[in-house]
Write an enzyme that holds these catalytic residues in place. Sequence first.
Site, PDB file in Angstrom:
ATOM      1  N   GLU A  71       0.833  -1.207   0.000  1.00  0.00           N
ATOM      2  CA  GLU A  71       0.000   0.000   0.000  1.00  0.00           C
ATOM      3  C   GLU A  71       0.866   1.255   0.000  1.00  0.00           C
ATOM      4  O   GLU A  71       0.533   2.243  -0.646  1.00  0.00           O
ATOM      5  CB  GLU A  71      -0.959   0.018   1.186  1.00  0.00           C
ATOM      6  CG  GLU A  71      -1.858   1.235   1.158  1.00  0.00           C
ATOM      7  CD  GLU A  71      -3.276   0.982   1.615  1.00  0.00           C
ATOM      8  OE1 GLU A  71      -4.064   1.935   1.543  1.00  0.00           O
ATOM      9  OE2 GLU A  71      -3.599  -0.145   2.023  1.00  0.00           O
ATOM     10  N   GLY A  90      -6.431   4.919  -0.839  1.00  0.00           N
ATOM     11  CA  GLY A  90      -6.711   3.538  -1.188  1.00  0.00           C
ATOM     12  C   GLY A  90      -8.174   3.209  -0.962  1.00  0.00           C
ATOM     13  O   GLY A  90      -8.736   3.537   0.077  1.00  0.00           O
ATOM     14  N   HIS A  97      -0.050 -14.101  -0.840  1.00  0.00           N
ATOM     15  CA  HIS A  97       1.249 -14.409  -0.246  1.00  0.00           C
ATOM     16  C   HIS A  97       1.659 -15.782  -0.774  1.00  0.00           C
ATOM     17  O   HIS A  97       0.996 -16.780  -0.500  1.00  0.00           O
ATOM     18  CB  HIS A  97       1.133 -14.399   1.277  1.00  0.00           C
ATOM     19  CG  HIS A  97       0.513 -13.136   1.787  1.00  0.00           C
ATOM     20  ND1 HIS A  97       1.173 -11.923   1.748  1.00  0.00           N
ATOM     21  CD2 HIS A  97      -0.704 -12.887   2.303  1.00  0.00           C
ATOM     22  CE1 HIS A  97       0.373 -10.985   2.245  1.00  0.00           C
ATOM     23  NE2 HIS A  97      -0.776 -11.543   2.584  1.00  0.00           N
ATOM     24  N   VAL A  98       2.734 -15.826  -1.534  1.00  0.00           N
ATOM     25  CA  VAL A  98       3.098 -17.062  -2.238  1.00  0.00           C
ATOM     26  C   VAL A  98       4.378 -17.721  -1.733  1.00  0.00           C
ATOM     27  O   VAL A  98       4.664 -18.858  -2.122  1.00  0.00           O
ATOM     28  CB  VAL A  98       3.185 -16.828  -3.769  1.00  0.00           C
ATOM     29  CG1 VAL A  98       1.835 -16.394  -4.313  1.00  0.00           C
ATOM     30  CG2 VAL A  98       4.248 -15.795  -4.121  1.00  0.00           C
ATOM     31  N   ARG A  99       5.141 -17.040  -0.887  1.00  0.00           N
ATOM     32  CA  ARG A  99       6.383 -17.620  -0.374  1.00  0.00           C
ATOM     33  C   ARG A  99       6.692 -17.009   0.981  1.00  0.00           C
ATOM     34  O   ARG A  99       6.578 -15.803   1.164  1.00  0.00           O
ATOM     35  CB  ARG A  99       7.533 -17.346  -1.330  1.00  0.00           C
ATOM     36  CG  ARG A  99       8.884 -17.890  -0.868  1.00  0.00           C
ATOM     37  CD  ARG A  99      10.011 -17.610  -1.845  1.00  0.00           C
ATOM     38  NE  ARG A  99       9.735 -18.015  -3.207  1.00  0.00           N
ATOM     39  CZ  ARG A  99       9.798 -19.271  -3.662  1.00  0.00           C
ATOM     40  NH1 ARG A  99      10.127 -20.245  -2.848  1.00  0.00           N
ATOM     41  NH2 ARG A  99       9.544 -19.544  -4.925  1.00  0.00           N
ATOM     42  N   HIS A 114      -3.408   1.120 -14.460  1.00  0.00           N
ATOM     43  CA  HIS A 114      -4.331   2.149 -14.962  1.00  0.00           C
ATOM     44  C   HIS A 114      -4.070   3.428 -14.175  1.00  0.00           C
ATOM     45  O   HIS A 114      -4.065   3.404 -12.934  1.00  0.00           O
ATOM     46  CB  HIS A 114      -5.788   1.706 -14.759  1.00  0.00           C
ATOM     47  CG  HIS A 114      -6.772   2.818 -14.908  1.00  0.00           C
ATOM     48  ND1 HIS A 114      -7.107   3.366 -16.123  1.00  0.00           N
ATOM     49  CD2 HIS A 114      -7.491   3.498 -13.979  1.00  0.00           C
ATOM     50  CE1 HIS A 114      -7.999   4.333 -15.937  1.00  0.00           C
ATOM     51  NE2 HIS A 114      -8.256   4.435 -14.638  1.00  0.00           N
ATOM     52  N   GLY A 116      -5.795   6.941 -14.237  1.00  0.00           N
ATOM     53  CA  GLY A 116      -6.832   7.818 -14.754  1.00  0.00           C
ATOM     54  C   GLY A 116      -6.971   9.062 -13.907  1.00  0.00           C
ATOM     55  O   GLY A 116      -6.278   9.235 -12.901  1.00  0.00           O
ATOM     56  N   ARG A 118      -9.603   9.891 -12.094  1.00  0.00           N
ATOM     57  CA  ARG A 118     -10.338   9.679 -10.841  1.00  0.00           C
ATOM     58  C   ARG A 118      -9.931   8.408 -10.113  1.00  0.00           C
ATOM     59  O   ARG A 118     -10.142   8.304  -8.904  1.00  0.00           O
ATOM     60  CB  ARG A 118     -11.827   9.641 -11.132  1.00  0.00           C
ATOM     61  CG  ARG A 118     -12.298  10.961 -11.709  1.00  0.00           C
ATOM     62  CD  ARG A 118     -13.716  11.222 -11.419  1.00  0.00           C
ATOM     63  NE  ARG A 118     -14.005  12.576 -11.881  1.00  0.00           N
ATOM     64  CZ  ARG A 118     -15.164  12.961 -12.280  1.00  0.00           C
ATOM     65  NH1 ARG A 118     -16.174  12.116 -12.263  1.00  0.00           N
ATOM     66  NH2 ARG A 118     -15.358  14.190 -12.668  1.00  0.00           N
TER      67      ARG A 118
END
Length: 147
Positions: A71, A90, A97-99, A114, A116, A118
């Site tokens: 974040e 945000g 979480h892969v490892r 993206h 933009g 807005r």
Amino acid sequence: MTIPAAEPKSLFRPTTLAALNAMSKDTAMEPLGIAFTEIGPDYLRATMPVDARTWQPYGLLHGGASVLLAETLGSMSGMLCIGENEICVGIEINANHVRGVRDGVVTGTARPLHVGGRTQVWEIRIEDERGRLVCISRITLAVVPRA
């Protein structure tokens, strides 16, 4: 005669790593040791130590710490793409979480999906010191007027 390649135009408004790191003072980023380390034309990179500040009870990198890094990178990247009278907030974040990581330093890299007027969507890859994927995250930001 060889014509040098043009430098890629930066997505970000001008800033420095020192300025970004100064913004972390007295925030959640400071006690976790998050430091901005590189600004590219379309990416922002930061590191975070994996130690007692960022462990969960099993001695592994806490998923919440990874999300805080993600974040931080997404929001700061978004902020660098907007005007001075706007802020990014945000509105959604997800992370896979892969490892597991027990020590060292992880590095997160935010890249735009993206940008933009807005909303913005950023992908953040967090990797261990060997370049292996630890966490993949996506954040959606709203661009709103500065109050």
